[in-house]
Design a protein around this motif. Sequence first.
Motif, mmCIF file in Angstrom:
data_model
loop_
_atom_site.group_PDB
_atom_site.id
_atom_site.type_symbol
_atom_site.label_atom_id
_atom_site.label_comp_id
_atom_site.label_asym_id
_atom_site.label_seq_id
_atom_site.Cartn_x
_atom_site.Cartn_y
_atom_site.Cartn_z
ATOM 1 N N UNK A 110 0.840 -1.201 0.000
ATOM 2 C CA UNK A 110 0.000 0.000 0.000
ATOM 3 C C UNK A 110 0.881 1.261 0.000
ATOM 4 N N UNK A 111 1.971 1.231 0.765
ATOM 5 C CA UNK A 111 2.907 2.376 0.775
ATOM 6 C C UNK A 111 3.477 2.590 -0.622
ATOM 7 N N UNK A 112 3.818 1.485 -1.292
ATOM 8 C CA UNK A 112 4.407 1.590 -2.629
ATOM 9 C C UNK A 112 3.401 2.102 -3.660
ATOM 10 N N UNK A 113 2.096 1.884 -3.372
ATOM 11 C CA UNK A 113 1.071 2.419 -4.272
ATOM 12 C C UNK A 113 0.874 3.919 -4.053
ATOM 13 N N UNK A 114 1.001 4.333 -2.786
ATOM 14 C CA UNK A 114 0.706 5.736 -2.467
ATOM 15 C C UNK A 114 1.864 6.676 -2.774
ATOM 16 N N UNK A 115 3.084 6.183 -2.628
ATOM 17 C CA UNK A 115 4.248 7.033 -2.860
ATOM 18 C C UNK A 115 5.139 6.408 -3.919
ATOM 19 N N UNK A 116 5.912 7.262 -4.548
ATOM 20 C CA UNK A 116 6.881 6.778 -5.520
ATOM 21 C C UNK A 116 8.103 6.282 -4.748
ATOM 22 N N UNK A 117 8.190 4.979 -4.585
ATOM 23 C CA UNK A 117 9.270 4.396 -3.783
ATOM 24 C C UNK A 117 10.113 3.457 -4.636
ATOM 25 N N UNK A 165 10.158 9.933 3.791
ATOM 26 C CA UNK A 165 9.729 10.207 5.170
ATOM 27 C C UNK A 165 8.269 9.798 5.387
ATOM 28 N N UNK A 166 7.403 10.240 4.487
ATOM 29 C CA UNK A 166 5.974 9.957 4.660
ATOM 30 C C UNK A 166 5.703 8.447 4.630
ATOM 31 N N UNK A 167 6.324 7.755 3.701
ATOM 32 C CA UNK A 167 6.086 6.309 3.596
ATOM 33 C C UNK A 167 6.588 5.593 4.855
ATOM 34 N N UNK A 168 7.711 6.051 5.407
ATOM 35 C CA UNK A 168 8.237 5.422 6.626
ATOM 36 C C UNK A 168 7.261 5.635 7.785
#
Lengths: 152, 82
Positions: free
Chosen positions: A71-78, A110-113
């Motif tokens: 889900x983090x990888x979907x929300x942010x460009x990681x 930062x946000x994804x972490x």
Amino acid sequence: MAATAAVRVRVQAAPFDYGAECGGFVPASGASGAVVSFLGIVRGAAGRLARMEIEHYPGMTEKAIAAIAGEAARRWSLDAVLVIHRHGALVPGEPIMMVATAAPHRAAAFEAAEFLMDYLKSRAPFWKKEIGPDGAEWVAAAERDEAALGRW
Amino acid sequence: MIEVLYFAWVRERIGLPRESIETGAATVADLVAELRGREARYAAAFADTAALRVALDQELADFSAPLAGVREVAFFPPMTGG
């Protein structure tokens, strides 16, 4: 980009070396411009906590963390995500878990972490029991941890 | 047959980590009602379902969720990871 984020999840009883994990994560992140890492350590007010025992739900734990990381990888460009979470007996001062994120820009890292930390607290099946001089007690979930999910 | 798993203080109150149960319960809530009626230790563990969470085949679910096709049900307190 999100679709190619390298996600690694480890759930283990064994200790891990935060420095070595971070060192290994940075080259793995390739051309990322930003890496953020967080280390959680067992807190222990002097004499109040002898050890902590962490129970988990083998099978669901790995799936739940992978879903949160996905889900983090979907929300942010990681570019990459690493999550390590221990279970079993731990003493104060011991590393309990870590997350690391790599992204082209620091805001996403930062946000994804933070997102990963908030969700790991109340959506990954771990339960902490504190053992001290006065006996053992299961740690109650904090309302603020549940409330923290609301910001995402 | 359905596998029922218990974690943390739910496991301690019931005194078992898991068991296989033959049940005709249609929903999680029905299964909880059935378990409560078994013995005092189950009644104690399931006294307040607001204090419990449930997972069906390792995915978080609601107590109103149907059990049809489910192989594994897990009951536990709110999670405290991180």
